[in-house]
Design an enzyme around this catalytic site. Structure first.
Site, short mmCIF file in Angstrom:
data_model
loop_
_atom_site.label_atom_id
_atom_site.label_comp_id
_atom_site.label_asym_id
_atom_site.label_seq_id
_atom_site.Cartn_x
_atom_site.Cartn_y
_atom_site.Cartn_z
N PHE A 61 -18.94 -25.33 55.07
CA PHE A 61 -20.10 -24.45 54.95
C PHE A 61 -19.67 -23.03 55.24
O PHE A 61 -19.00 -22.77 56.24
CB PHE A 61 -21.18 -24.85 55.95
CG PHE A 61 -21.97 -26.05 55.55
CD1 PHE A 61 -23.16 -25.92 54.87
CD2 PHE A 61 -21.51 -27.32 55.87
CE1 PHE A 61 -23.89 -27.04 54.49
CE2 PHE A 61 -22.23 -28.44 55.51
CZ PHE A 61 -23.42 -28.30 54.81
N GLY A 97 -22.70 -17.24 55.57
CA GLY A 97 -22.51 -15.80 55.40
C GLY A 97 -23.72 -15.02 55.85
O GLY A 97 -24.79 -15.59 56.10
N GLU A 134 -11.26 -15.25 59.17
CA GLU A 134 -11.92 -15.19 57.86
C GLU A 134 -10.99 -14.53 56.83
O GLU A 134 -10.82 -15.03 55.72
CB GLU A 134 -13.22 -14.38 58.02
CG GLU A 134 -14.10 -14.33 56.81
CD GLU A 134 -15.30 -13.41 57.05
OE1 GLU A 134 -15.43 -12.83 58.15
OE2 GLU A 134 -16.11 -13.25 56.12
N ASP A 164 -12.04 -8.50 51.00
CA ASP A 164 -13.26 -9.29 50.82
C ASP A 164 -14.42 -8.48 51.38
O ASP A 164 -14.54 -8.31 52.60
CB ASP A 164 -13.09 -10.62 51.58
CG ASP A 164 -14.30 -11.54 51.45
OD1 ASP A 164 -15.19 -11.26 50.61
OD2 ASP A 164 -14.37 -12.53 52.20
O1 LIG Z 1 -18.10 -18.47 47.26
C1 LIG Z 1 -18.31 -17.33 46.87
N1 LIG Z 1 -17.99 -16.96 45.64
C2 LIG Z 1 -18.18 -15.73 45.17
N2 LIG Z 1 -18.72 -14.75 45.88
C3 LIG Z 1 -19.09 -15.03 47.12
C4 LIG Z 1 -18.91 -16.31 47.67
N3 LIG Z 1 -19.35 -16.27 48.92
C5 LIG Z 1 -19.78 -15.03 49.14
N4 LIG Z 1 -19.65 -14.27 48.06
C6 LIG Z 1 -19.99 -12.86 47.90
O2 LIG Z 1 -20.16 -12.25 49.16
C7 LIG Z 1 -21.40 -11.56 49.16
C8 LIG Z 1 -22.10 -11.59 50.49
O3 LIG Z 1 -21.27 -11.78 51.55
P1 LIG Z 1 -21.71 -12.68 52.77
O4 LIG Z 1 -23.15 -13.04 52.74
O5 LIG Z 1 -20.77 -13.83 52.80
O6 LIG Z 1 -21.48 -11.68 53.94
P2 LIG Z 1 -20.43 -11.72 55.13
O7 LIG Z 1 -19.15 -12.26 54.56
O8 LIG Z 1 -20.31 -10.30 55.58
O9 LIG Z 1 -21.03 -12.62 56.15
C9 LIG Z 1 -22.25 -12.28 48.16
O10 LIG Z 1 -23.22 -11.46 47.62
C10 LIG Z 1 -21.24 -12.67 47.15
O11 LIG Z 1 -20.98 -11.59 46.31
CA LIG Z 2 -18.47 -13.82 53.13
#
Ligand SMILES: O=c1[nH]cnc2c1ncn2[C@@H]1O[C@H](COP(=O)(O)OP(=O)(O)O)[C@@H](O)[C@H]1O
Ligand SMILES: [Ca+2]
Length: 471
Positions: free
Chosen positions: A74, A77, A194, A221
């Site tokens: 999981f 995010g 991460e 990322d």
């Molecule tokens: O499995 C994935 N494939 C493609 N893009 C992803 C995936 N997981 C996250 N993202 C991208 O990351 C963006 C948001 O990042 P996230 O909600 O994971 O924030 P964080 O990494 O700062 O916690 C999403 O809008 C999407 O573009």
């Molecule tokens: Ca992320």
């Protein structure tokens, strides 16, 4: 003793040591002294954290395991929750589940949207959990590891609130699932973890793991809450890495993958994910109008439970002025830099080198480029240059709100007022933050081709590889 010495060639090692003890003493004193100095020197191996992370080479296999190993990961995010189910063969190659190489499901919002209701937060994962578990053959479920890694959303919530949510998730897994939960299966990932997983994911899919470090690619990322950069560096550069700032993780991780040792430079910047950076940029103008907001818009931007005034200035948005605000928000300021060279906020830049030659840039970089219309969202990757972001920013900063829909038909309505800001931030982060040349080709990546398939370019695959290859 004397007899033995007379024989000469048959003299034992112990005898030799005894006979030359004087010489040995003279030689060993400086060696011990040098070793001591090296050990105590700042920036030596103390700044390198070794992670227990061994990915076996092909012939190594996962001997005690069955022919197929599943993993359920999981990704909790900041802006949404997702689940990935992978299946590996004994060579640690991905094998298809039905007609894809992974099961991937996602929903919004993320766990951190329920800061005061841990049970509801955990329950938001139920539909993902049920579908993920159903995709694993019944008899393999008890040996299939499940992990939940929360990222910037829970990091920013603070320890108490996030721990309550994680505890509720642990209980959910225990009550509802037969999958195997290892100790620490449900955690807030630290940012360097991460970033390392993301690097492993992309290089695994590109099949560059096991090759010299300069053949691997670097990754960026851009999430909602944080942004990570990771790339492999030489052993010499790793040895001279500066010590991290107080309370920060170390800059370099040592990893053994496919029979090779890598020194990975990795750093995560909390509050500099795209959605968090909007707040940082609006904070710079503090309550007054902001030159990054699209001309004609008046509103409030909500992030992390707070509201920020988001109102265009009367003269409209301006690319140049917005750039200045973004540079200010990023804290691109050499006076903060106590290392040889910094990215921003006083963070060491890793020294560059072969592992950073090719950059694979993921998440919001891909998504915004697609919304802005300069990459095709149906393609897994796109080669662009940072100046493509600037070009698109120029168009977004020079339009009025009511022109938005026709000029940028693919942009989601809620993102439109922030399109100039987002694109300026992305350009500024790449160029002024990470020091890329505006004309350098980078690869925006959503998925990576792997054989006849394409797999999400996201950190959970790195975590799955670790989960199925650890004892
Ligand atoms: O499995 C994935 N494939 C493609 N893009 C992803 C995936 N997981 C996250 N993202 C991208 O990351 C963006 C948001 O990042 P996230 O909600 O994971 O924030 P964080 O990494 O700062 O916690 C999403 O809008 C999407 O573009
Ligand atoms: Ca992320």
């Amino acid at each position: 003793m004397t007899a033995k010495r007379a024989i000469g060639r048959h003299e034992s090692l112990a005898d030799k040591i005894h006979r030359h003890r004087g010489v040995l003493l003279v030689i060993s004193i400086p060696i011990v002294l040098i070793a001591l100095v090296l050990l105590l020197m700042p920036g030596s191996s103390t700044s390198v954290s070794v992670i227990e992370y061994t990915m076996k080479s092909h012939e190594g296999g996962s001997n005690s395991r069955g022919p197929k190993n599943y993993a359920v990961i999981f990704d909790a995010g900041s802006s949404g929750s997702r689940v990935h189910v992978y299946c590996f063969d004994q060579n640690l190659d991905l094998v298809p589940l039905e007609n894809e190489l992974e099961l991937f499901l996602q929903l919004k919002p993320g766990l951190s949207a329920y800061p005061n209701d841990p049970r509801q937060s955990a329950n938001s994962l139920v539909s993902l959990l049920d579908k993920a578990e159903a995709s694993v053959p019944r008899e393999l479920r008890p040996k299939t590891p499940v992990r939940v890694g929360a990222t910037a959303g829970l990091r920013a919530l603070g320890h108490k609130a996030s721990e309550n949510i994680l505890q509720a998730v642990r209980e959910l897994l225990k009550d509802r699932s037969r999958l195997k939960t290892e100790a620490n299966a449900v955690t807030v990932l630290d940012g360097t973890q991460e970033g390392s997983y993301q690097w492993v994911t992309i290089n695994y899919l590109l099949r560059t793991l096991g090759k010299p470090y300069s053949d691997t690619v670097g990754v960026v990322d851009l999430g909602g809450g944080s942004v990570q950069m990771a790339y492999a560096i030489s052993e010499e550069d790793a040895a001279s890495a500066p010590k991290p700032l107080e309370g920060e993780d170390s800059y370099v991780r040592e990893m053994y993958l496919k029979g090779r040792k890598y020194f990975l430079y990795v750093h995560s910047y909390l509050h500099y994910g795209l959605l968090a950076a909007r707040a940082e940029i609006l904070k710079v103008s503090e309550g007054s109008n902001n030159p990054c907001i699209v001309t004609g818009y008046t509103g409030t931007y909500k992030y992390g439970g707070k509201g920020f005034k988001a109102t265009a200035s009367s003269s409209g948005a301006s690319l140049d002025e917005c750039r200045r605000v973004a540079i200010n928000a990023l804290k691109v300021n050499d006076s903060l830099c106590t290392h040889m060279k910094c990215t921003f906020g006083g963070v060491w830049n890793g020294g560059g080198g072969g592992g950073q030659k090719k950059m694979f840039v993921a998440s919001f970089f891909f998504d915004r480029a697609a919304e802005a219309g300069f990459v095709d969202p149906k393609q897994p990757v796109a080669e662009v240059r940072p100046l493509d972001f600037e070009k698109a920013a120029n168009k977004a900063c020079n339009m009025r709100m009511e022109e938005g829909k026709s000029k940028f038909p693919h942009v989601e309505e809620d993102n439109l007022p922030y399109l100039c800001l987002d694109l300026v931030y992305q350009y500024t982060l790449l160029v002024d933050g990470f020091g890329l040349k505006p004309s350098q080709t980078i690869t925006l990546v959503k998925k990576v081709k792997y054989g006849d398939y394409a797999v999400e370019a996201a950190w959970p695959l790195g975590s799955a590889i670790e989960a199925v290859s650890s004892p």
